[in-house]
Design an enzyme around this catalytic site. Structure first.
Site, PDB file in Angstrom:
ATOM      1  N   THR A 217     -10.505  34.575 -37.879  1.00 18.37           N
ATOM      2  CA  THR A 217     -11.994  34.375 -37.947  1.00 18.37           C
ATOM      3  C   THR A 217     -12.799  34.534 -39.077  1.00 18.37           C
ATOM      4  OG1 THR A 217     -11.801  34.491 -35.587  1.00 18.37           O
ATOM      5  CG2 THR A 217     -13.940  34.245 -36.417  1.00 18.37           C
ATOM      6  N   THR A 218     -12.484  35.844 -39.620  1.00 18.81           N
ATOM      7  CA  THR A 218     -12.978  36.148 -40.794  1.00 18.81           C
ATOM      8  C   THR A 218     -12.692  35.352 -42.238  1.00 18.81           C
ATOM      9  OG1 THR A 218     -13.133  38.402 -39.796  1.00 18.81           O
ATOM     10  CG2 THR A 218     -13.604  38.319 -42.111  1.00 18.81           C
TER      11      THR A 218
ATOM     12  N   TYR B 177     -12.810  27.002 -26.211  1.00 19.72           N
ATOM     13  CA  TYR B 177     -13.496  25.777 -25.710  1.00 19.72           C
ATOM     14  C   TYR B 177     -12.626  25.091 -24.514  1.00 19.72           C
ATOM     15  CZ  TYR B 177     -15.865  21.236 -25.858  1.00 19.72           C
ATOM     16  OH  TYR B 177     -16.673  20.152 -25.361  1.00 19.72           O
TER      17      TYR B 177
ATOM     18  N   TYR C  97      -4.894  37.803 -29.448  1.00 15.78           N
ATOM     19  CA  TYR C  97      -6.234  38.142 -29.907  1.00 15.78           C
ATOM     20  C   TYR C  97      -7.253  37.636 -28.549  1.00 15.78           C
ATOM     21  CZ  TYR C  97     -10.507  37.946 -32.784  1.00 15.78           C
ATOM     22  OH  TYR C  97     -11.463  38.271 -33.596  1.00 15.78           O
TER      23      TYR C  97
ATOM     24  N   ARG D 178     -16.130  34.786 -28.314  1.00 14.41           N
ATOM     25  CA  ARG D 178     -16.051  33.459 -29.124  1.00 14.41           C
ATOM     26  C   ARG D 178     -15.117  32.301 -28.049  1.00 14.41           C
ATOM     27  NH1 ARG D 178     -16.910  32.910 -35.018  1.00 14.41           N
ATOM     28  NH2 ARG D 178     -17.397  35.006 -35.903  1.00 14.41           N
TER      29      ARG D 178
ATOM     30  N   LYS E 178      -4.896  42.391 -30.167  1.00 14.83           N
ATOM     31  CA  LYS E 178      -6.127  42.814 -30.938  1.00 14.83           C
ATOM     32  C   LYS E 178      -7.330  42.689 -30.043  1.00 14.83           C
ATOM     33  CE  LYS E 178      -9.412  41.040 -34.528  1.00 14.83           C
ATOM     34  NZ  LYS E 178      -9.820  40.260 -35.527  1.00 14.83           N
TER      35      LYS E 178
ATOM     36  N   ILE F 217      -8.034  45.999 -36.400  1.00  8.94           N
ATOM     37  CA  ILE F 217      -8.216  44.872 -37.316  1.00  8.94           C
ATOM     38  C   ILE F 217      -9.562  44.465 -37.733  1.00  8.94           C
ATOM     39  CG2 ILE F 217      -7.607  42.253 -37.594  1.00  8.94           C
ATOM     40  CD1 ILE F 217      -5.291  42.553 -35.936  1.00  8.94           C
TER      41      ILE F 217
END
Length: 296
Positions: free
Chosen positions: A48-49, A111, A137, A142, A165, A207
């Protein structure tokens, strides 16, 4: 049995530098070298980052390849390979394995909101397609969905599901997962501000977003936690906490991109629908960088 993992310490969720609308290879490679020189224990590109949602597949592949090539085995690379399409997650994971990644980071599908059975089948399909460690993750903020501890346990029975994560910010999850899955389940925090509690509950590392701009301090913090030196870790937490908070005043990665740009290591550029952070947030980030001793 293949591919359980022993990832420990501070892993940086790398930003992806841009220049003139394209990914900036020179800045990215220099960032990798600087991270390793500063003591970072591992690298995580195109999460994402790293703005993976707005990278093309070709760009995604290139950033993974650059990271592995530039790291040259000095630290492990866990490549971002998640998608809400199982077929796409498989393709990205297969590319990462072929490129030489030490593992892949696969997000819970966002989603489309699969059930726990859907989550299991998604990760099982990725597991069956590759032969390197998979880090789940789990980021409900999100992805909307939250993988249950029972589903984690079920997945850990597969050969390549290695750990998590955890970005739930619920430090109890570490102990709950340890109790059910065991100490070999590789638990990495995905939330800088609560990483101290996460490690005290038995975590193995983080992370980190903050380590893009404060790699040495984050590596020292993780090293102290792993040694059980929580007095040192707490002192470092006090130094870093304003930065952990400022970097999430607006949606990641806009604030961290700005912070890295302050150090002259990339342009303060993000891709729409992300926009550069406000002047108020920029000032808070600079103040926090001063507090951490990163700038004057």
């Amino acid at each position: 049995m293949a591919a359980k993992s022993n990832f420990r310490g501070s892993f940086t969720a790398l930003v992806t530098p841009f220049k003139n609308g394209s990914i900036d290879e020179a800045a990215f490679r220099a960032l990798v070298d600087w991270q390793i020189a500063e003591g970072t224990n591992g690298l995580v590109p195109v999460g994402t980052t790293g703005e993976s949602p707005t990278l093309s597949h070709d760009e995604h592949h290139r950033v993974v390849e650059w990271c592995i090539d530039q790291a040259k085995g000095r630290v492990p690379v866990i490549a971002g390979a998640g998608s809400n399409s199982t077929a796409e997650a498989i393709a990205l994971s297969q590319h990462a394995e072929k490129a030489g990644a030490a593992g892949v980071l696969v997000v819970t599908p966002y989603y489309n909101k699969p059930t726990q059975e859907g989550l299991y089948q998604h990760f099982k399909a990725v597991n069956d397609a590759i032969g390197i460690p998979i880090i789940i993750y789990n980021i409900p903020a999100r992805s909307v969905i939250d993988m249950s501890v029972d589903t984690m346990k079920r997945l850990f029975e597969l050969p390549n599901i290695a750990g998590v994560k955890d970005a739930t910010a619920n430090v109890l999850r570490v102990s709950q997962q340890r109790a059910v899955v065991g100490e070999d389940f590789n638990q990495l925090s995905g939330e800088d501000g609560t990483a101290l509690g996460f490690m005290a509950h038995g975590g193995h590392g983080c992370i980190s977003v903050t380590s893009n701009v404060a790699p040495r301090l984050c590596a020292e913090f993780q090293g102290a936690c792993l040694k059980g030196d929580y007095a040192t870790a707490l002192a470092l937490q006090d130094k870093l906490l304003p930065l952990h908070q400022a970097l999430f005043l607006e949606t990641n990665p806009s604030p961290i991109k700005y912070a890295v740009s302050v150090l002259g290591r990339c342009a303060d550029t993000v891709r729409l629908p992300m926009v550069p952070c406000s002047e108020k947030t920029k000032q808070a980030v600079r103040d926090a960088m001063v507090h951490a001793g990163l700038i004057n």
